[in-house]
Design a protein around this motif. Structure first.
Motif, PDB file in Angstrom:
ATOM      1  N   PHE A  30       9.334  36.399  -5.467  1.00  0.00           N
ATOM      2  CA  PHE A  30       8.155  36.728  -6.274  1.00  0.00           C
ATOM      3  C   PHE A  30       7.493  38.010  -5.785  1.00  0.00           C
ATOM      4  N   GLN A  32       3.681  38.967  -5.354  1.00  0.00           N
ATOM      5  CA  GLN A  32       2.438  38.209  -5.274  1.00  0.00           C
ATOM      6  C   GLN A  32       1.249  39.118  -4.970  1.00  0.00           C
ATOM      7  N   LEU A  53       0.864  43.075 -11.308  1.00  0.00           N
ATOM      8  CA  LEU A  53       2.109  42.297 -11.379  1.00  0.00           C
ATOM      9  C   LEU A  53       2.965  42.709 -12.566  1.00  0.00           C
ATOM     10  N   THR A 104      -3.346  32.966  -5.682  1.00  0.00           N
ATOM     11  CA  THR A 104      -2.245  33.922  -5.533  1.00  0.00           C
ATOM     12  C   THR A 104      -1.597  34.047  -6.898  1.00  0.00           C
ATOM     13  N   SER A 105      -1.744  35.195  -7.510  1.00  0.00           N
ATOM     14  CA  SER A 105      -1.117  35.458  -8.804  1.00  0.00           C
ATOM     15  C   SER A 105       0.260  36.049  -8.549  1.00  0.00           C
ATOM     16  N   MET A 106       1.267  35.652  -9.368  1.00  0.00           N
ATOM     17  CA  MET A 106       2.630  36.076  -9.035  1.00  0.00           C
ATOM     18  C   MET A 106       3.558  36.033 -10.245  1.00  0.00           C
ATOM     19  N   ARG A 108       7.870  35.838 -10.843  1.00  0.00           N
ATOM     20  CA  ARG A 108       9.193  35.711 -10.228  1.00  0.00           C
ATOM     21  C   ARG A 108      10.055  36.931 -10.545  1.00  0.00           C
ATOM     22  N   ALA A 137      -0.039  44.177  -3.439  1.00  0.00           N
ATOM     23  CA  ALA A 137       1.175  43.464  -3.859  1.00  0.00           C
ATOM     24  C   ALA A 137       2.184  43.381  -2.726  1.00  0.00           C
TER      25      ALA A 137
END
Length: 216
Positions: A30, A32, A53, A104-106, A108, A137
């Motif tokens: 990921f 993140q 992201l 935590t924004s993510m 894949r 990031a």
């Protein structure tokens, strides 16, 4: 070469039923970004994280349309936004106190995305979008392990109903919720909240669990 759509290729991860199920989630890669506070704040920390992201993810996707692809490269559909959420002291997730949330924004990434690819993406994105704080990031390999999972259909504010159903299922099957600094409430956003009715939104809810020891 056909595009790989991970949501279809790994249905057990991205297309669960609306009834809870125990799942062992494998290691995945990921990008993140961490943050704190209300995700709905206009122009806030969460909004910038999402922009970072998507900017990096689409830069990576488009990079090998022009450059030589690395080993293991596949063309693919950019994966959905995901989020890990917690409140102070690792208490049960409570989305009603949004200003107290840590997240935590993510998104894949395919397995071919390594540190070298990520570094190139950061450099290219910085040229196009210098206003973004790309230093936030990071590229990580994240192993979630044993979880209970369920599809939630409806608005984010209605999630407690689905979470309660997941909790009952967990307890009835000799498991317990297992929140910690390393194991958090997890959401995968399959619908764009800006489009359509919130009553039809689909969100994968995932909660870490551990098995209870059997009594002798």
């Amino acid at each position: 070469m056909d595009k790989v759509d991970y949501k279809k290729a790994f249905k057990e991860l991205y297309q669960p039923e609306a009834t809870p199920k125990i799942i062992d989630v494998p290691a995945m890669r990921f990008i993140q970004v961490d943050g704190h506070g209300d995700p709905n704040e206009p122009g806030g920390e969460y909004q910038e994280a999402v922009e970072i992201l998507y900017a990096l993810s689409y830069t990576i996707k488009m990079l090998f349309k022009k450059e030589q692809a690395p080993a293991g490269y596949v063309d693919y559909v950019v994966l959905p936004l995901e989020g890990l959420w917690q409140v102070e002291n690792n208490e049960e997730f409570d989305g009603t106190q949004k200003e107290k949330l840590y997240w935590t924004s993510m998104i894949r990434q395919p397995d071919f995305v390594d540190e070298a690819v990520f570094k190139i993406a950061v450099q290219l994105t910085r040229r196009k979008k210098p206003h973004l704080t790309l230093e936030k990031a990071r590229l990580v390999t994240f192993t979630e392990g044993l979880c209970v999972q369920c599809m939630h259909i409806g608005s984010f504010d209605e999630e407690p109903v689905t979470l309660e159903k997941m909790k009952h299922f967990t307890e009835n099957n000799n498991f317990v919720f297992d929140l910690s600094e390393e194991r958090q409430h997890h959401e995968i956003y399959l619908s764009d909240p800006r489009k359509g009715s919130s009553s039809n939104m689909k969100t994968v809810l995932r909660y870490p669990v551990r098995a209870l020891c059997s009594e002798n």
